[in-house]
Write a protein that holds these residues in place. Structure first.
Motif, short mmCIF file in Angstrom:
data_model
loop_
_atom_site.label_atom_id
_atom_site.label_comp_id
_atom_site.label_asym_id
_atom_site.label_seq_id
_atom_site.Cartn_x
_atom_site.Cartn_y
_atom_site.Cartn_z
N CYS A 185 -10.62 -0.31 3.96
CA CYS A 185 -9.54 -0.42 3.59
C CYS A 185 -8.74 1.29 3.75
N GLN A 236 1.23 -0.80 -0.01
CA GLN A 236 -0.13 -0.16 0.26
C GLN A 236 0.92 1.59 -0.21
N HIS A 238 -3.21 -8.26 -0.47
CA HIS A 238 -2.62 -7.09 -0.96
C HIS A 238 -0.88 -7.40 -0.97
N PRO A 244 -8.19 -1.86 7.64
CA PRO A 244 -6.82 -1.86 7.26
C PRO A 244 -6.54 -2.23 6.08
N HIS A 299 -7.11 -10.20 5.77
CA HIS A 299 -6.91 -8.51 4.56
C HIS A 299 -5.43 -7.99 3.83
NI NI Z 1 -6.09 -3.04 2.86
#
Ligand code: NI
Length: 183
Positions: free
Chosen positions: A91, A51, A137, A183, A133
């Motif tokens: 998210c 991310q 990613h 998250p 989760h």
């Molecule tokens: Ni996320």
């Protein structure tokens, strides 16, 4: 420490598969610290390196209310899963959007800590859901992938409209206060 910019859906870089971490050095420790600072500031309860555009298998999480339970998972592998259940997820890369996703309610994970030591741990409830989760990613997958393509398109258009309205210089993810599960 530094705040890192968070990539937002539908940024194609979020689709990159993360490579294993092989070097446990000072720059890794700095990245872990920066990811915690970025996650707490957002605020969120989990952040995968993907991310922040670092494509390594590294996750930070803290589901406590007072930042007292920081967890680091490097090169995580799920060893076992229980029955599935549903929970509402959000998210930091899909700001302001929440929807229900089906996942295992308990998992056993093997991972390395920030110094490279291997550990195993059983997680349940929100910790188990959050880990799954974040591991998605690392595989280039987002929680909106579990929704219908109609819903996903609607979310993409909404986020693109919000980004246009926010202007070019403000690209940091903003989550409204009270959005605890992001998250
Ligand atoms: Ni996320």
């Amino acid at each position: 420490m530094a705040l890192l910019p968070i990539l937002e859906f539908p940024d194609p870089r979020l689709r990159t598969r993360a490579e294993p971490v092989t070097v446990f050095d000072a720059s890794l420790l700095r990245l872990v610290d920066d990811m915690f600072e970025t996650m707490y500031a957002a605020p969120g309860i989990g952040l995968a390196a993907s991310q922040v555009d670092v494509h390594r298998q590294l996750i930070v999480m803290d589901v406590s209310n007072d930042r007292s339970e920081p967890l680091v998972f490097i090169n995580p592998q799920i060893l076992g899963r229980s029955e599935v259940g549903t929970m509402e997820e959000g998210c930091l890369s899909v700001p302001g959007i929440f929807d229900t996703v089906e996942r295992a309610q308990r998992v056993r994970v093997r991972a390395q800590d920030r110094h490279g030591a291997t550990f195993e741990r059983d997680l349940d409830g929100i910790l188990a859901v959050c880990l799954q989760h974040e591991m998605d990613h690392l595989d280039g997958k987002l929680f909106v992938d579990y929704l219908s393509s109609l819903k996903r398109d609607r979310i993409r258009r909404k986020l693109e409209k919000e980004r246009r309205e926010r202007g070019p210089q403000s690209t940091a993810a903003k989550v409204p206060a009270g959005a605890a599960l992001a998250p």
